[in-house]
Enzyme design. Structure first.
Site, PDB file in Angstrom:
ATOM      1  N   LYS A 205      35.718  52.929  41.515  1.00  0.00           N
ATOM      2  CA  LYS A 205      35.741  51.653  42.233  1.00  0.00           C
ATOM      3  C   LYS A 205      36.886  51.679  43.231  1.00  0.00           C
ATOM      4  CE  LYS A 205      36.974  46.783  41.582  1.00  0.00           C
ATOM      5  NZ  LYS A 205      37.378  45.747  40.629  1.00  0.00           N
ATOM      6  N   GLU A 254      44.877  34.242  41.116  1.00  0.00           N
ATOM      7  CA  GLU A 254      45.088  35.425  40.276  1.00  0.00           C
ATOM      8  C   GLU A 254      46.497  35.507  39.718  1.00  0.00           C
ATOM      9  OE1 GLU A 254      44.099  40.187  40.285  1.00  0.00           O
ATOM     10  OE2 GLU A 254      43.067  38.823  41.620  1.00  0.00           O
ATOM     11  N   GLU A 298      32.451  45.738  36.769  1.00  0.00           N
ATOM     12  CA  GLU A 298      33.694  45.603  37.548  1.00  0.00           C
ATOM     13  C   GLU A 298      34.748  44.843  36.744  1.00  0.00           C
ATOM     14  OE1 GLU A 298      35.114  43.557  41.761  1.00  0.00           O
ATOM     15  OE2 GLU A 298      32.988  43.830  41.372  1.00  0.00           O
ATOM     16  N   GLU A 432      30.646  38.189  50.936  1.00  0.00           N
ATOM     17  CA  GLU A 432      31.613  37.759  49.914  1.00  0.00           C
ATOM     18  C   GLU A 432      32.998  37.572  50.539  1.00  0.00           C
ATOM     19  OE1 GLU A 432      33.788  39.499  45.950  1.00  0.00           O
ATOM     20  OE2 GLU A 432      31.644  39.896  46.158  1.00  0.00           O
TER      21      GLU A 432
END
Length: 447
Positions: A205, A254, A298, A432
């Site tokens: 990834k 986050e 993910e 996105e």
């Protein structure tokens, strides 16, 4: 008058009497309760300062903003922390909220431009003056070192506060045109290269980001921007850090980590989908996300990375069931994680052990970092970097600087990224990032 001169003088005289030898490793704080009017008065002066740091978590009713820099540490001087001692006059039992050190760390790739030249790659500094809101109480705090004890303390402090009230620091509006937008063609090239490496097995990834550059024709009203972000994103960390001619700001969902008395909290936050136009559609999208194999894969990679790295520094690590975290225009897969950290672990080494997470970098970490450096046509700087605070009592809180923008030289540079894994579609990933750019761009009338 902000400062109670009688209490301040008593504190200084006590220090002068009891501290007979100069010690460069002593940090002092004078703190007193103030009212909301004084707090708001100085909050409204933020843009008049060449340097300030603001942190606000509306949902937890905790915020502070700070001016100046009397002492700092960086990646080459962390050992100094172990030698420092902090003395303060706060007599109440809970001093865990006090942000002695503030600052951050840039995203760890080589910079190609001078976009972020106003910020060092890594710095944690003790502000001279802070205004703090905690549990419906308001405080003024003044930090100083030994040399201050030789001055006329009351007059010096009064002068410093007067300077804040009277200062005016305008942004330089010179042209700065080194950076260009990441357009759809650039994105195509970046994501195609990443997918090729993923297909060959070199990468599992990689998180790729875009930059959107907009000319701002009038002085930004940062006070109003911060207020809007607090209102619209109460479950996020609202931040603003001005240094010289740049201000980096945003509202990030986050959490990198929160620590108190060896108890460490963090999140795995990865995998996302948009919000619905009504409750029924929102619930449908939520279930789609919870059952989407790409997003689950993910998310689980992020969860595994954090748990494995935390385990090396902790006595125990626990996490629960994956949930949905809903923000105004997006929803994420979210797993809260708790750890009991070993007592000999430093706060900085702890946060660095889980940074950068696969949610903002990729896997394997070092290969993903190299790809980011190679493919992205701009410097991330503090975007996706670490922001936060800590003190010498073992408390601190850190967030990842996403959903953010840099204002410099009459330009706004907004950032957004997404994780590229096997099965990623170039167009949907671009969409996105468009979704993630909206909260910041919508703050400006002319965009």
């Amino acid at each position: 008058m902000i400062v109670n001169n009688k209490n301040f003088t008593t504190y200084i005289l006590k220090l002068q009497k009891n501290i007979k030898h100069k010690n460069p490793n002593l940090l002092y704080t004078y703190i007193q309760e103030i009212n909301e009017i004084i707090y708001e008065e100085y909050f409204n002066l933020l843009l008049n300062q060449k340097q300030f740091f603001l942190w606000d978590f509306p949902e937890r009713d905790y915020s502070f903003f700070s001016f100046g820099n009397i002492f700092s540490i960086n990646e080459n001087s962390y050992k100094k922390i172990n030698q420092l001692k902090h003395i303060h006059n706060f007599e109440e039992s809970d001093f865990s909220f006090y942000p002695l050190f503030v600052g951050g760390i840039k995203f760890p790739v080589q910079e190609k431009t001078n976009l972020w030249s106003d910020y060092p790659s890594e710095i944690w500094f003790v502000p001279e003056i802070s205004f703090i809101k905690y549990r419906n109480n308001y405080y003024f705090a003044f930090n100083f070192v030994n040399d201050f004890l030789n001055e006329q303390p009351e007059k010096v402090l009064e002068e410093k506060l007067k300077n804040i009230l009277n200062s005016s620091a305008k942004f330089d509006n010179k042209e700065y045109d080194e950076i260009n937008d990441t357009k759809i063609n650039d994105w195509n090239i970046m994501v195609s290269a990443a997918l090729s490496d993923i297909k060959s097995g070199d990468l599992e990834k990689v998180v790729l980001a875009r930059i959107k550059k907009v000319s701002i024709n009038e002085e930004i009203n940062l006070i109003e921007i911060i207020k809007k972000l607090k209102t619209e994103f109460p479950e996020c960390y609202v931040f603003a850090w001005r240094n010289n001619n740049s201000v980096f700001f945003g509202a990030t969902p986050e959490l990198l980590g929160r620590i108190s008395q060896n108890k460490f909290e963090t999140d795995a936050l990865a995998g996302s989908i948009n919000r619905g136009i009504n409750d029924e559609e929102d619930y449908t999208l939520e279930n789609k996300l919870l059952n989407d194999s790409k997003n689950i894969r993910e998310h689980n990679a992020v969860l595994k990375f954090i748990v494995e790295n935390l385990s090396r520094l902790s006595e125990s690590v626990n996490y629960g069931k994956t949930k949905i975290k809903k923000l105004k225009n997006i929803q994420h897969l979210w797993t809260p994680i708790n750890a009991k950290v070993r007592k000999d672990t430093s706060i900085i080494s702890l946060i660095k052990s889980i940074y950068p997470t696969p949610a903002i970098c990729g896997l394997p970490k070092e290969k993903a970092l190299k790809q980011i450096e190679k493919l992205e046509i701009f410097d991330r700087g503090l975007y996706a970097g670490i922001l936060g605070w800590f003190n010498l009592e073992g408390n601190g809180e850190f967030a990842v600087g996403i959903r953010s923008a840099l204002y410099k030289n009459s330009f706004l540079y907004a950032f957004a990224g997404c994780g590229i894994v096997e099965g990623s579609e170039i167009k949907s990933e671009f969409e996105e990032t468009e979704l993630k750019l909206k909260p910041i761009l919508s703050l400006f009338r002319e965009i």
